[in-house]
Design an enzyme around this catalytic site. Sequence first.
Site, mmCIF file in Angstrom:
data_model
loop_
_atom_site.group_PDB
_atom_site.id
_atom_site.type_symbol
_atom_site.label_atom_id
_atom_site.label_comp_id
_atom_site.label_asym_id
_atom_site.label_seq_id
_atom_site.Cartn_x
_atom_site.Cartn_y
_atom_site.Cartn_z
ATOM 1 N N GLU A 373 -43.112 -7.945 -20.411
ATOM 2 C CA GLU A 373 -44.320 -8.449 -19.761
ATOM 3 C C GLU A 373 -45.055 -7.341 -19.008
ATOM 4 O O GLU A 373 -46.255 -7.184 -19.150
ATOM 5 C CB GLU A 373 -43.962 -9.578 -18.787
ATOM 6 C CG GLU A 373 -43.898 -10.950 -19.407
ATOM 7 C CD GLU A 373 -45.274 -11.513 -19.683
ATOM 8 O OE1 GLU A 373 -45.956 -11.946 -18.736
ATOM 9 O OE2 GLU A 373 -45.683 -11.514 -20.852
ATOM 10 N N GLU A 438 -50.789 -10.982 -27.685
ATOM 11 C CA GLU A 438 -51.842 -9.977 -27.541
ATOM 12 C C GLU A 438 -51.625 -8.722 -28.369
ATOM 13 O O GLU A 438 -52.603 -8.115 -28.848
ATOM 14 C CB GLU A 438 -52.014 -9.610 -26.061
ATOM 15 C CG GLU A 438 -52.567 -10.729 -25.206
ATOM 16 C CD GLU A 438 -51.498 -11.704 -24.743
ATOM 17 O OE1 GLU A 438 -51.848 -12.768 -24.174
ATOM 18 O OE2 GLU A 438 -50.294 -11.422 -24.959
ATOM 19 N N THR A 527 -60.255 -16.651 -26.678
ATOM 20 C CA THR A 527 -59.082 -15.998 -26.104
ATOM 21 C C THR A 527 -57.790 -16.741 -26.419
ATOM 22 O O THR A 527 -56.712 -16.218 -26.173
ATOM 23 C CB THR A 527 -59.253 -15.838 -24.580
ATOM 24 O OG1 THR A 527 -58.307 -14.896 -24.086
ATOM 25 C CG2 THR A 527 -59.096 -17.180 -23.860
#
EC number: 3.2.1.-
Length: 537
Positions: A373, A438, A527
Amino acid sequence: MSPLPSGKATPLPHIQTTFESETSAEEQTRKRRQDAVKRTFVRCWESYKTRAWMSDEIAPISGGARNPFGGWAATLVDSLDTLWIMGLRQDFGLAVAAAANISFETATIDEVNVFETNIRYLGGFLSAYDLSGDKRLLRKAKEVGDMLYAAFDTPNRLPITRWRMREVAQAQGASQVAHDNVLLAEMGSFSMEFTRLSILTGDPKWFDAAQRISDIFEAQQDSTALPGMWPLVVNAKDGVFNQGDSFTLGAMADSTYEYLPKTYALSGGRLGGYKTMYEKAMAAAGQQNFFRPMVPDEGDILVSAMVNIRRGENGKSRVELDPEGQHLVCFVGGMLAVASKLFDLPDHLRKAQKLVDGCIWTYKALPLGIMPETFHMIPCPSTTGSCPWNETLWKTEILRKHGVDTQDTGQAHKIIAQKRLPKGFTNIGDTRYILRPEAIESVFVLYRTTGQKYLLDAAWAMFEAIEKNTRTELANAALADITVEAGKSAPKIDSMESFWMGETLKYFYLIFSEPDHVNLDEYVFNTEAHPFRIWGA
């Protein structure tokens, strides 16, 4: 009421590159990989259907059901367009029929996250409608849009982003006021969904609501402590978006910047203000937020980080970089790649390449082949020129980062062993992997914009590592610690957010699809990875 922009669309440059014909062997490899991704999705979908149908999420280890997003079947709605894209039409029909009966009049939570509801639910319905043309989905999109619009019923028309819908309904017309401390992303991430809903319905009210926010961003962009960018926290109550000292493209700010070039594209080039805002924002971020990390192989990569404005006693201010990387901020490479084509900015494509390569590098650097992360690294003196590896500097910075007031390299070795730090990392602050999309998102976008074949192998390596380590009997689970030694099992968390099926697996599937499948010259992704048809495309 601001009307939708009139006139013909500006012919947009091609975002996708022209792909060469693939060999028979390449086609077989691509289809084999694509089929593997699809099997993973189907396994998760079947478990959701049998154990958590109409709930927000399935717990992938225990098999229970959870409702963190209102109890409105978040996984189902987030997965609608993935079902269509993967050709699972029977299940798509089943899901649409179920979605048509979701009631947004009540919720399982007291406080509705307007941002999440917008990107997951409104985005999910709009995308599935754009792909399939099923009018039931447009009706549901309008329902969600009407509900969200009520959160804008404030004196200055700026939304309440954490909205106590139940209290408002019970109060029967009591006044609402937007909050004075709001995360940037939660204020700046309505333009795509609201604009598309107005285009499809012909009702300008949603476009007007988003445009009011955009107008404030544009008016105050040059007057922040870091001109061109907006601070991490803004004041919606007073409409003040230029006060604050922390600036990032990462968590809690991300999609405000992401939506600048994407809303321009979605509008068919009719909204030029988004282009101007993007160029100003990236001029600042490229100079201040992007850094080249010192790494053992001296790779020419970039990481996007946060900067803080520090004010001295003499009244002067300085920009201080916090060299923390995030998995979430990996989206930036894809954003730059799209914008480089839209706005003819070759330098942005070069930066996109280095940012995407930085995320690929980080995946490879960890023992399981999965990125954490958050993490810290050592910035090179500049983003250009050579950056030789310095083992002593690395260990010294580890000691400093962990508050050890000594130059004892033995202490550094203990910290490296205890924290399981690969070379190049001074700290891994959050060791989780929560099935985030992502990195593969930007790998996919860069592939579609450049056609570089090494990205296919990078994507496959990511997928194999994630599938191997997160797979459960039912679905796939988030990981608590990806720093465990290779060959050992990473501890799992009984959580599988809807974006695993709505985003991560969708991007993995699409990178192994034929390039024309959901073509980036026809669709732009919100998104939450929901593709909207470009106005006029």
